[in-house]
Design a protein around this motif. Sequence first.
Motif, PDB file in Angstrom:
ATOM      1  N   GLN A  43       4.280  66.320  60.979  1.00  0.00           N
ATOM      2  CA  GLN A  43       5.107  67.520  60.844  1.00  0.00           C
ATOM      3  C   GLN A  43       6.604  67.221  60.853  1.00  0.00           C
ATOM      4  OE1 GLN A  43       3.396  71.037  63.029  1.00  0.00           O
ATOM      5  NE2 GLN A  43       2.241  69.451  64.104  1.00  0.00           N
ATOM      6  N   PHE A  44       7.000  66.197  60.101  1.00  0.00           N
ATOM      7  CA  PHE A  44       8.417  65.903  59.965  1.00  0.00           C
ATOM      8  C   PHE A  44       9.080  66.948  59.069  1.00  0.00           C
ATOM      9  CE2 PHE A  44       6.818  61.532  60.879  1.00  0.00           C
ATOM     10  CZ  PHE A  44       7.555  61.324  62.036  1.00  0.00           C
ATOM     11  N   GLN A  45      10.246  67.418  59.479  1.00  0.00           N
ATOM     12  CA  GLN A  45      10.968  68.431  58.719  1.00  0.00           C
ATOM     13  C   GLN A  45      12.238  67.880  58.072  1.00  0.00           C
ATOM     14  OE1 GLN A  45       9.519  71.428  58.341  1.00  0.00           O
ATOM     15  NE2 GLN A  45       7.848  70.602  59.615  1.00  0.00           N
ATOM     16  N   ASP A  46      12.450  66.586  58.162  1.00  0.00           N
ATOM     17  CA  ASP A  46      13.639  65.941  57.616  1.00  0.00           C
ATOM     18  C   ASP A  46      13.617  66.039  56.084  1.00  0.00           C
ATOM     19  OD1 ASP A  46      15.608  64.146  56.726  1.00  0.00           O
ATOM     20  OD2 ASP A  46      15.345  62.854  58.471  1.00  0.00           O
TER      21      ASP A  46
ATOM     22  N   ARG B 170       3.642  63.374  68.425  1.00  0.00           N
ATOM     23  CA  ARG B 170       4.249  62.065  68.228  1.00  0.00           C
ATOM     24  C   ARG B 170       4.358  61.280  69.528  1.00  0.00           C
ATOM     25  NH1 ARG B 170       9.284  64.230  64.849  1.00  0.00           N
ATOM     26  NH2 ARG B 170       8.091  65.852  63.804  1.00  0.00           N
TER      27      ARG B 170
ATOM     28  N   LEU C 116      13.327  62.975  53.738  1.00  0.00           N
ATOM     29  CA  LEU C 116      12.041  62.303  53.589  1.00  0.00           C
ATOM     30  C   LEU C 116      11.278  62.786  52.360  1.00  0.00           C
ATOM     31  CD1 LEU C 116      10.730  62.194  57.281  1.00  0.00           C
ATOM     32  CD2 LEU C 116      11.632  60.288  55.927  1.00  0.00           C
TER      33      LEU C 116
ATOM     34  N   LEU D   6       8.543  54.388  58.827  1.00  0.00           N
ATOM     35  CA  LEU D   6       8.459  55.730  59.416  1.00  0.00           C
ATOM     36  C   LEU D   6       8.091  55.648  60.896  1.00  0.00           C
ATOM     37  CD1 LEU D   6       8.574  58.756  58.303  1.00  0.00           C
ATOM     38  CD2 LEU D   6       6.078  58.673  58.441  1.00  0.00           C
TER      39      LEU D   6
ATOM     40  N   PHE E 237      10.889  56.904  63.514  1.00  0.00           N
ATOM     41  CA  PHE E 237      10.710  58.268  63.993  1.00  0.00           C
ATOM     42  C   PHE E 237       9.633  58.434  65.060  1.00  0.00           C
ATOM     43  CE2 PHE E 237      12.393  58.695  59.654  1.00  0.00           C
ATOM     44  CZ  PHE E 237      13.500  59.492  59.892  1.00  0.00           C
TER      45      PHE E 237
ATOM     46  N   ILE F 143       3.720  61.938  57.009  1.00  0.00           N
ATOM     47  CA  ILE F 143       4.794  62.923  57.106  1.00  0.00           C
ATOM     48  C   ILE F 143       4.219  64.311  57.353  1.00  0.00           C
ATOM     49  CG2 ILE F 143       6.567  64.118  55.748  1.00  0.00           C
ATOM     50  CD1 ILE F 143       7.199  61.414  54.439  1.00  0.00           C
TER      51      ILE F 143
END
Length: 325
Positions: A256-259, A180, A262, A204, A208, A252
Amino acid sequence: MASNDSKTWLLLIHQIPPKPNALRVKIWRRLQQVGAVAIKPSVYAMPFSEQSREDLSWTLKEIVDGGGDGSLSEARFIEGLTDEQIIAMFQNTRTSDYEKIIQEANLLIAEWSSGGDSPHDPAVKGAAQVSKLRRRLDNIAAIDFFRAPERGTAEILLKELAKRLSGQSETAAASYRERREDLSGKTWVTRRNLFVDRIACGWLIRRFVDPAAAFKFVSDPQYTPKPGELRFDMFGGEYTHEGDCCTFEVMIRRLQFQDRALVPLAEVVHDIDLKDDKFGRPETVGFNVLLTGLGASQPNDDERMTEGFRLFDNLYAYYQRRKRE
């Protein structure tokens, strides 16, 4: 008073005798074919052009030859109905046409991804099915005078189907992972006339990835990026649809968003964008209404993006609270 940049429209005002009914049906179908929209009973509008004048002139001739009456006029709207409202009518009409293409394309992608049917099986007639969808899409695009938001989604899905027919791998991009921090300072490019997937991706990115991210909206679907630019939700873009996933889902996954909040948000975006009711969350219908209203009331993409961010902030906060509870 009419502004200097108000549009000129062609209006067909007609009166068709109630009998025979065949004439009324014939004229209605003809007006649908040329892309005219009814703004009042028996009053049809088209954006001013020589092609529109020819199409409506022939339609008027058919009405008169059939025993009806009518007139063709150039007009500007001064009070009451606005240009933006008329444009929204055209876009809504084409949206329903594109939605049928999107649903059928998604169905084919799902069938070809399940391991059951192969697009290369002669019995499946994959090439014929895609060719038929492409012809329908081309016919709709020819009368999509104001580029409805769903047009881009339909084009992306048709190109995905063509890619599968050609045997190209659709998993190469899915295996790619980005850092990111390498995405800061970029200009993010997407198609004009924003709707759910593009607004979601912009949200997004800003929330983020890069709070200062710049956005650029282009009309050319084949836009070639300049240095420092990344395209999203465009065919051939660095981030776009993959298989039966919308661009928001792809971003996403690849970032590799882990939220956990989402996850339901992506399900809502998927169902609104791809119209396949895959997840069926109860809040999807209401959120779609809010986004549709935003598109109808705000023609400027910069403002539409900004106001759309607030809608996504609110839905995201709702899911965060639900996860905590």
